[in-house]
Design a protein around this motif. Structure first.
Motif, short mmCIF file in Angstrom:
data_model
loop_
_atom_site.label_atom_id
_atom_site.label_comp_id
_atom_site.label_asym_id
_atom_site.label_seq_id
_atom_site.Cartn_x
_atom_site.Cartn_y
_atom_site.Cartn_z
N ARG A 122 24.19 42.15 30.04
CA ARG A 122 23.94 40.98 30.89
C ARG A 122 25.09 40.80 31.88
O ARG A 122 24.86 40.60 33.08
N HIS A 123 26.32 40.92 31.40
CA HIS A 123 27.48 40.81 32.30
C HIS A 123 27.51 41.96 33.30
O HIS A 123 27.90 41.76 34.45
N LEU A 124 27.07 43.13 32.88
CA LEU A 124 27.03 44.29 33.77
C LEU A 124 26.06 44.05 34.92
O LEU A 124 26.36 44.34 36.08
N ARG A 125 24.89 43.49 34.62
CA ARG A 125 23.90 43.18 35.67
C ARG A 125 24.41 42.10 36.62
O ARG A 125 24.16 42.14 37.81
N ASN A 126 25.14 41.13 36.07
CA ASN A 126 25.62 40.00 36.88
C ASN A 126 26.90 40.30 37.64
O ASN A 126 27.30 39.51 38.49
N ALA A 127 27.56 41.39 37.34
CA ALA A 127 28.86 41.68 37.94
C ALA A 127 28.77 42.09 39.40
O ALA A 127 29.74 41.98 40.14
N GLY A 128 27.61 42.58 39.84
CA GLY A 128 27.48 43.01 41.22
C GLY A 128 28.09 44.39 41.43
O GLY A 128 28.76 44.93 40.55
N PRO A 129 27.91 44.96 42.62
CA PRO A 129 28.34 46.33 42.85
C PRO A 129 29.79 46.48 43.33
O PRO A 129 30.31 47.58 43.40
N ASP A 130 30.48 45.39 43.65
CA ASP A 130 31.81 45.47 44.26
C ASP A 130 32.85 46.15 43.37
O ASP A 130 33.76 46.79 43.88
N TRP A 131 32.77 46.04 42.09
CA TRP A 131 33.79 46.54 41.18
C TRP A 131 33.56 47.98 40.75
O TRP A 131 34.45 48.59 40.16
N ASN A 132 32.40 48.55 41.03
CA ASN A 132 31.98 49.83 40.49
C ASN A 132 33.00 50.96 40.68
O ASN A 132 33.14 51.83 39.84
N ASN A 133 33.71 50.96 41.79
CA ASN A 133 34.69 52.01 42.05
C ASN A 133 36.12 51.56 41.75
O ASN A 133 37.06 52.33 41.94
N ALA A 134 36.27 50.33 41.29
CA ALA A 134 37.60 49.83 40.93
C ALA A 134 38.10 50.54 39.68
O ALA A 134 37.31 51.06 38.89
#
Length: 190
Positions: A122-134
């Motif tokens: 659920r947190h993964l879905r809500n986190a959005g795409p901005d952090w994916n490459n962090a």
């Protein structure tokens, strides 16, 4: 009352021909146990890679969600086989297993791991795409990764301790342990 129901069900399973033959078969029981451990290694190894990526400790050059998606199918296959073989191991020795302190703690940890996985997704879905490459995932995902590691380490330790009889009902454990383990024969029930 619940312990009595569990005990009666375990006695019924123990009296089935398949349970007896699996327990008495040197090869079948050992193959099932070996398969259980190997799929546990596969599944938890892949899950650990995902958790370490979320924590920023491994594979930080890969997008986190892509890594998780690629490892998801073999990980879930491993979990499915691990679950089936775990049930078969219980089926082979149901009375002793149902009265194992370690099995009961393991089941609680498995439940905690399942709840953690659902919350994590659920947190993964809500986190959005901005952090994916962090390098590190957002704090909520890192907490979930630490919870995952903790729960699964506990599951593995308890799974290994099931083989030992420190708290078996035949050893007359303390009343609180006896109630939690589910000792029936001559033991006071809570």
């Amino acid at each position: 009352m619940l312990n009595e129901l569990i005990h009666q069900a375990a006695l019924w399973l123990d009296n089935t021909a398949a349970s007896t033959s699996m327990h008495e078969s040197f090869y079948v029981y050992n193959w099932v146990e070996t398969t259980h451990v190997l799929t546990l290694t596969l599944s938890l190894g892949l899950l650990l890679v995902i958790d370490l990526r979320m924590l920023g400790l491994a594979f930080t050059n890969l997008p986190a969600t892509r890594l998780a998606q690629r490892l998801q199918t073999p990980m879930f296959l491993g979990f499915a086989v691990m679950f089936i073989t775990g049930m078969a191991l219980f089926y082979a020795i149901p009375v002793r297993s149902s009265q194992s302190l370690w099995l009961r703690i393991k089941l609680l940890l498995l439940l905690a791991a399942l709840i953690n996985a659902l919350v994590f997704h659920r947190h993964l879905r809500n986190a959005g795409p901005d952090w994916n490459n962090a390098v590190k995932a957002p704090l909520s995902l890192r907490r979930g990764a630490w919870m995952s590691i903790g729960c699964w380490v506990g599951v593995v330790i308890c799974g290994r301790l099931i083989a030992y009889d420190w708290f078996d009902c035949s050893k007359n454990p303390a009343p609180l342990i006896s109630a939690f383990v589910g000792c029936i024969n001559g033991q006071e029930q809570f």
